[in-house]
Design a protein around this motif. Structure first.
Motif, PDB file in Angstrom:
ATOM      1  N   MET A   1       0.841  -1.173   0.000  1.00  0.00           N
ATOM      2  CA  MET A   1       0.000   0.000   0.000  1.00  0.00           C
ATOM      3  C   MET A   1       0.892   1.244   0.000  1.00  0.00           C
ATOM      4  O   MET A   1       1.833   1.334   0.783  1.00  0.00           O
ATOM      5  N   ILE A   2       0.587   2.175  -0.860  1.00  0.00           N
ATOM      6  CA  ILE A   2       1.319   3.438  -0.910  1.00  0.00           C
ATOM      7  C   ILE A   2       0.806   4.328   0.218  1.00  0.00           C
ATOM      8  O   ILE A   2      -0.398   4.544   0.359  1.00  0.00           O
ATOM      9  N   ARG A   3       1.743   4.814   1.021  1.00  0.00           N
ATOM     10  CA  ARG A   3       1.371   5.653   2.165  1.00  0.00           C
ATOM     11  C   ARG A   3       1.800   7.100   1.939  1.00  0.00           C
ATOM     12  O   ARG A   3       2.743   7.370   1.195  1.00  0.00           O
ATOM     13  N   PRO A   4       1.133   8.047   2.613  1.00  0.00           N
ATOM     14  CA  PRO A   4       1.537   9.456   2.504  1.00  0.00           C
ATOM     15  C   PRO A   4       2.889   9.687   3.178  1.00  0.00           C
ATOM     16  O   PRO A   4       3.257   8.983   4.126  1.00  0.00           O
ATOM     17  N   ILE A   5       3.613  10.688   2.686  1.00  0.00           N
ATOM     18  CA  ILE A   5       4.936  11.037   3.215  1.00  0.00           C
ATOM     19  C   ILE A   5       4.769  11.977   4.409  1.00  0.00           C
ATOM     20  O   ILE A   5       4.021  12.948   4.352  1.00  0.00           O
ATOM     21  N   VAL A   6       5.478  11.672   5.491  1.00  0.00           N
ATOM     22  CA  VAL A   6       5.475  12.493   6.707  1.00  0.00           C
ATOM     23  C   VAL A   6       6.468  13.640   6.528  1.00  0.00           C
ATOM     24  O   VAL A   6       7.604  13.428   6.089  1.00  0.00           O
ATOM     25  N   HIS A   7       6.031  14.857   6.900  1.00  0.00           N
ATOM     26  CA  HIS A   7       6.889  16.047   6.787  1.00  0.00           C
ATOM     27  C   HIS A   7       7.160  16.690   8.148  1.00  0.00           C
ATOM     28  O   HIS A   7       7.847  17.701   8.213  1.00  0.00           O
ATOM     29  N   ASP A   8       6.657  16.126   9.232  1.00  0.00           N
ATOM     30  CA  ASP A   8       6.782  16.704  10.570  1.00  0.00           C
ATOM     31  C   ASP A   8       8.186  16.472  11.129  1.00  0.00           C
ATOM     32  O   ASP A   8       8.544  15.338  11.471  1.00  0.00           O
ATOM     33  N   PRO A   9       9.010  17.533  11.251  1.00  0.00           N
ATOM     34  CA  PRO A   9      10.379  17.353  11.740  1.00  0.00           C
ATOM     35  C   PRO A   9      10.461  16.827  13.171  1.00  0.00           C
ATOM     36  O   PRO A   9      11.423  16.135  13.522  1.00  0.00           O
ATOM     37  N   LEU A  10       9.472  17.103  14.007  1.00  0.00           N
ATOM     38  CA  LEU A  10       9.490  16.586  15.379  1.00  0.00           C
ATOM     39  C   LEU A  10       9.345  15.067  15.383  1.00  0.00           C
ATOM     40  O   LEU A  10      10.012  14.371  16.142  1.00  0.00           O
ATOM     41  N   PHE A  11       8.454  14.544  14.543  1.00  0.00           N
ATOM     42  CA  PHE A  11       8.303  13.097  14.430  1.00  0.00           C
ATOM     43  C   PHE A  11       9.553  12.471  13.806  1.00  0.00           C
ATOM     44  O   PHE A  11      10.070  11.465  14.291  1.00  0.00           O
ATOM     45  N   LEU A  12      10.054  13.078  12.729  1.00  0.00           N
ATOM     46  CA  LEU A  12      11.215  12.534  12.022  1.00  0.00           C
ATOM     47  C   LEU A  12      12.488  12.552  12.871  1.00  0.00           C
ATOM     48  O   LEU A  12      13.408  11.780  12.617  1.00  0.00           O
ATOM     49  N   ALA A  13      12.536  13.406  13.882  1.00  0.00           N
ATOM     50  CA  ALA A  13      13.725  13.521  14.740  1.00  0.00           C
ATOM     51  C   ALA A  13      13.763  12.477  15.853  1.00  0.00           C
ATOM     52  O   ALA A  13      14.706  12.437  16.637  1.00  0.00           O
ATOM     53  N   GLN A  14      12.760  11.597  15.918  1.00  0.00           N
ATOM     54  CA  GLN A  14      12.733  10.555  16.946  1.00  0.00           C
ATOM     55  C   GLN A  14      13.460   9.307  16.434  1.00  0.00           C
ATOM     56  O   GLN A  14      13.170   8.830  15.338  1.00  0.00           O
ATOM     57  N   PRO A  15      14.394   8.767  17.212  1.00  0.00           N
ATOM     58  CA  PRO A  15      15.059   7.522  16.802  1.00  0.00           C
ATOM     59  C   PRO A  15      14.064   6.371  16.675  1.00  0.00           C
ATOM     60  O   PRO A  15      13.081   6.302  17.413  1.00  0.00           O
ATOM     61  N   SER A  16      14.329   5.486  15.735  1.00  0.00           N
ATOM     62  CA  SER A  16      13.441   4.353  15.460  1.00  0.00           C
ATOM     63  C   SER A  16      13.789   3.140  16.318  1.00  0.00           C
ATOM     64  O   SER A  16      14.931   2.954  16.727  1.00  0.00           O
ATOM     65  N   GLU A  17      12.794   2.305  16.540  1.00  0.00           N
ATOM     66  CA  GLU A  17      12.948   1.063  17.296  1.00  0.00           C
ATOM     67  C   GLU A  17      13.340  -0.071  16.340  1.00  0.00           C
ATOM     68  O   GLU A  17      13.034  -0.019  15.153  1.00  0.00           O
ATOM     69  N   PRO A  18      13.987  -1.121  16.852  1.00  0.00           N
ATOM     70  CA  PRO A  18      14.311  -2.281  16.003  1.00  0.00           C
ATOM     71  C   PRO A  18      13.055  -2.878  15.373  1.00  0.00           C
ATOM     72  O   PRO A  18      11.980  -2.857  15.967  1.00  0.00           O
ATOM     73  N   ALA A  19      13.225  -3.401  14.176  1.00  0.00           N
ATOM     74  CA  ALA A  19      12.119  -4.049  13.453  1.00  0.00           C
ATOM     75  C   ALA A  19      12.113  -5.546  13.751  1.00  0.00           C
ATOM     76  O   ALA A  19      13.154  -6.138  14.042  1.00  0.00           O
ATOM     77  N   SER A  20      10.934  -6.140  13.639  1.00  0.00           N
ATOM     78  CA  SER A  20      10.775  -7.581  13.840  1.00  0.00           C
ATOM     79  C   SER A  20       9.939  -8.150  12.692  1.00  0.00           C
ATOM     80  O   SER A  20       9.471  -7.410  11.815  1.00  0.00           O
ATOM     81  N   ARG A  21       9.740  -9.439  12.721  1.00  0.00           N
ATOM     82  CA  ARG A  21       8.927 -10.108  11.699  1.00  0.00           C
ATOM     83  C   ARG A  21       7.525  -9.472  11.601  1.00  0.00           C
ATOM     84  O   ARG A  21       6.940  -9.394  10.530  1.00  0.00           O
ATOM     85  N   GLU A  22       6.994  -9.005  12.719  1.00  0.00           N
ATOM     86  CA  GLU A  22       5.673  -8.386  12.735  1.00  0.00           C
ATOM     87  C   GLU A  22       5.633  -7.085  11.928  1.00  0.00           C
ATOM     88  O   GLU A  22       4.561  -6.589  11.585  1.00  0.00           O
ATOM     89  N   ASP A  23       6.794  -6.512  11.642  1.00  0.00           N
ATOM     90  CA  ASP A  23       6.873  -5.251  10.901  1.00  0.00           C
ATOM     91  C   ASP A  23       7.020  -5.444   9.388  1.00  0.00           C
ATOM     92  O   ASP A  23       7.152  -4.469   8.649  1.00  0.00           O
ATOM     93  N   LEU A  24       6.966  -6.687   8.916  1.00  0.00           N
ATOM     94  CA  LEU A  24       7.104  -6.934   7.476  1.00  0.00           C
ATOM     95  C   LEU A  24       6.050  -6.216   6.638  1.00  0.00           C
ATOM     96  O   LEU A  24       6.372  -5.730   5.550  1.00  0.00           O
ATOM     97  N   PRO A  25       4.789  -6.084   7.101  1.00  0.00           N
ATOM     98  CA  PRO A  25       3.831  -5.293   6.316  1.00  0.00           C
ATOM     99  C   PRO A  25       4.282  -3.834   6.125  1.00  0.00           C
ATOM    100  O   PRO A  25       4.034  -3.237   5.074  1.00  0.00           O
TER     101      PRO A  25
END
Length: 136
Positions: A1-25
């Motif tokens: 599914m094509i998703r909209p692009i996020v432009h919020d710098p406050l959200f983008l400045a947060q470090p990401s969590e490790p991915a797991s098999r549940e994140d494959l979608p």
């Protein structure tokens, strides 16, 4: 599914969590979203579609390749680059490395280690900055 692009710098400045098999979608959605934007984008990170997981996708020719939990193991050949970003306005200067050694997991959670050079290495470094909450 094509998703909209996020432009919020406050959200983008947060470090990401490790991915797991549940994140494959999420990885599949990221591939779809990059494929839909390949005329103006060569890589994306999951936070660019609103998900704070360590997943990136890079263009390799006409294909979009998903990398889960990518990590730079070594780097060499520092240089200054100018980069733009689909999530942010304008072009900015940043430091990159010509060669990187990278580990990551594919869509079957299989581990890979490879050396990337040139533009492919630059794309991965930009997307990993996204995963680390670094805005260029």
């Amino acid at each position: 599914m094509i998703r909209p692009i996020v432009h919020d710098p406050l959200f983008l400045a947060q470090p990401s969590e490790p991915a797991s098999r549940e994140d494959l979608p999420v990885a599949r959605d990221l591939v779809d979203t990059l494929t839909a934007n390949m005329d103006r984008c060569v890589g994306m990170a999951a936070n660019m579609i609103g998900v704070s997981k360590r997943i990136i996708v890079i263009a390799r020719g006409p294909m979009a390749v998903a990398m889960l939990n990518p990590k730079i193991l070594s780097k060499s050949g520092e240089y200054e680059a100018e980069e733009g970003c689909l999530s942010l306005e304008g072009v900015r200067k940043t430091k990159r490395y010509k060669t990187i050694r990278l580990s990551w997991q594919d869509m079957r959670m299989k581990e890979h280690t490879e050396t990337l050079e040139g533009f492919q290495a630059q794309i991965v470094q930009h997307e990993l900055d996204h995963c680390d909450g670094i805005l260029i």
